[in-house]
Design a protein around this motif. Structure first.
Motif, PDB file in Angstrom:
ATOM      1  N   ASP A   1       0.821  -1.219   0.000  1.00 48.52           N
ATOM      2  CA  ASP A   1       0.000   0.000   0.000  1.00 48.52           C
ATOM      3  C   ASP A   1       0.857   1.272   0.000  1.00 48.52           C
ATOM      4  O   ASP A   1       0.457   2.291  -0.562  1.00 48.52           O
ATOM      5  CB  ASP A   1      -0.936   0.015   1.219  1.00 48.52           C
ATOM      6  CG  ASP A   1      -0.190  -0.313   2.494  1.00 48.52           C
ATOM      7  OD1 ASP A   1       0.215  -1.481   2.652  1.00 48.52           O
ATOM      8  OD2 ASP A   1       0.040   0.591   3.309  1.00 48.52           O
ATOM      9  N   MET A   2       2.053   1.227   0.620  1.00 41.21           N
ATOM     10  CA  MET A   2       2.914   2.416   0.576  1.00 41.21           C
ATOM     11  C   MET A   2       3.551   2.569  -0.807  1.00 41.21           C
ATOM     12  O   MET A   2       3.611   3.682  -1.346  1.00 41.21           O
ATOM     13  CB  MET A   2       3.998   2.335   1.658  1.00 41.21           C
ATOM     14  CG  MET A   2       4.900   3.552   1.702  1.00 41.21           C
ATOM     15  SD  MET A   2       4.027   5.110   1.881  1.00 41.21           S
ATOM     16  CE  MET A   2       4.584   5.625   3.496  1.00 41.21           C
TER      17      MET A   2
ATOM     18  N   ASN B   1      -1.805  -3.628   3.848  1.00 41.64           N
ATOM     19  CA  ASN B   1      -1.823  -3.883   5.305  1.00 41.64           C
ATOM     20  C   ASN B   1      -1.803  -2.558   6.075  1.00 41.64           C
ATOM     21  O   ASN B   1      -1.623  -2.542   7.278  1.00 41.64           O
ATOM     22  CB  ASN B   1      -0.644  -4.788   5.716  1.00 41.64           C
ATOM     23  CG  ASN B   1       0.690  -4.198   5.285  1.00 41.64           C
ATOM     24  OD1 ASN B   1       0.794  -3.014   4.972  1.00 41.64           O
ATOM     25  ND2 ASN B   1       1.725  -5.021   5.271  1.00 41.64           N
TER      26      ASN B   1
ATOM     27  N   LEU C   1       0.418  -0.469   6.346  1.00 47.82           N
ATOM     28  CA  LEU C   1       1.673  -0.227   7.062  1.00 47.82           C
ATOM     29  C   LEU C   1       2.819  -0.070   6.075  1.00 47.82           C
ATOM     30  O   LEU C   1       2.907  -0.794   5.080  1.00 47.82           O
ATOM     31  CB  LEU C   1       1.997  -1.394   7.997  1.00 47.82           C
ATOM     32  CG  LEU C   1       1.180  -1.489   9.291  1.00 47.82           C
ATOM     33  CD1 LEU C   1       1.469  -2.796  10.003  1.00 47.82           C
ATOM     34  CD2 LEU C   1       1.460  -0.303  10.219  1.00 47.82           C
ATOM     35  N   SER C   2       3.693   0.902   6.403  1.00 45.34           N
ATOM     36  CA  SER C   2       4.947   1.060   5.679  1.00 45.34           C
ATOM     37  C   SER C   2       6.025   0.826   6.729  1.00 45.34           C
ATOM     38  O   SER C   2       6.263   1.708   7.553  1.00 45.34           O
ATOM     39  CB  SER C   2       5.040   2.467   5.115  1.00 45.34           C
ATOM     40  OG  SER C   2       6.353   2.693   4.654  1.00 45.34           O
TER      41      SER C   2
HETATM   42 MG   LIG Z   1       2.137  -2.054   3.596  1.00 41.03          MG
END
Ligand SMILES: [Mg+2]
Ligand SMILES: Cc1ncc(C[n+]2csc(CCOP(=O)(O)OP(=O)(O)O)c2C)c(N)n1
Length: 208
Positions: free
Chosen positions: A137-138, A166, A168-169
């Motif tokens: 996603d990042m 998720n 999250l990065s």
């Molecule tokens: Mg992620």
């Protein structure tokens, strides 16, 4: 989960949810003995979604992945034995094979331009394969993704992105980092999952 329109299932995935979890559990145990002298990034919690997505990917297609590539590699047909060898050799973040056509990179966005170039070559050579590029996603928020996406759509290249969200990065919530409202481009595979393990390692050693 979102699946792009006009795509059909082309593959009967033979590997099961339990086999995927079992593979990562075995790697986790080996890692904790200190035999793997390089970082590893394990997957867990997205088995069902990935098995479904790989039913749209032919064994003859190209798959591009990231630092977290074990599930993608197994689902694209790299044997458990071969993948274990690669990981034991310290190459968990750079799993690359010719058969099946699989490439992964530890650099955020690193595989995107290579996936784009591969799709361009396929079109120029009038070949039939497709290219599937898995990103987090990042990575989806980066400039390189947006340029490659635009180019691939404008030139009608056989490139499909899969966004694995998720939120999250490493350990930063992506939605907060970008003050993001959810908006995913239409012709992209997309699924959300809850990360069940640390970004890298197994949680029992020092983490960054
Ligand atoms: Mg992620
Ligand atoms: C160019 C570059 N910058 C920073 C990093 C460090 N880094 C590794 S993974 C990651 C976060 C990626 O997040 P996401 O794309 O959502 O992938 P996820 O690990 O959550 O699947 C970062 C910043 C890197 N590998 N490469």
């Amino acid at each position: 989960m979102k699946i792009p329109k006009n795509l059909t299932r082309v593959n009967k995935v033979k590997i099961s949810i339990e086999e995927l979890i079992d593979f990562e559990d075995k790697i986790k145990k080996i890692y904790e003995t200190g035999k793997i002298l390089a970082p590893i990034h394990l997957s867990k919690g997205n088995e069902k979604e990935l098995i479904d997505i790989f039913s749209y990917i032919s064994p003859n297609d190209w798959v591009f992945s990231s630092w977290r590539s074990h599930y993608h590699a197994l689902l694209h047909g790299i044997s458990k034995k071969k993948l274990t060898e690669i990981i034991l050799n310290g190459k968990s973040m750079g799993v690359i094979t010719k058969k099946p056509k699989f490439y992964s990179s530890s650099i955020v966005g690193g595989s995107i331009p290579i996936a784009l170039g591969t799709a361009l070559a396929i079109k120029k050579n009038k070949q039939k394969e497709k290219v599937f590029c898995f990103i987090g996603d990042m990575t989806y928020e980066t400039g390189i993704f947006h340029e490659a996406y635009k180019y691939s759509r404008n030139f009608k290249l056989p490139l499909h992105f899969v966004v694995e969200d998720n939120n999250l990065s490493t350990n930063t919530p992506t939605n907060k980092a970008w003050n993001k409202k959810s908006s995913i481009k239409k012709d992209i595979f997309y699924y959300k999952y809850k990360r069940q393990l640390p970004h890298h390692g197994t949680g029992n050693w020092v983490l960054f």
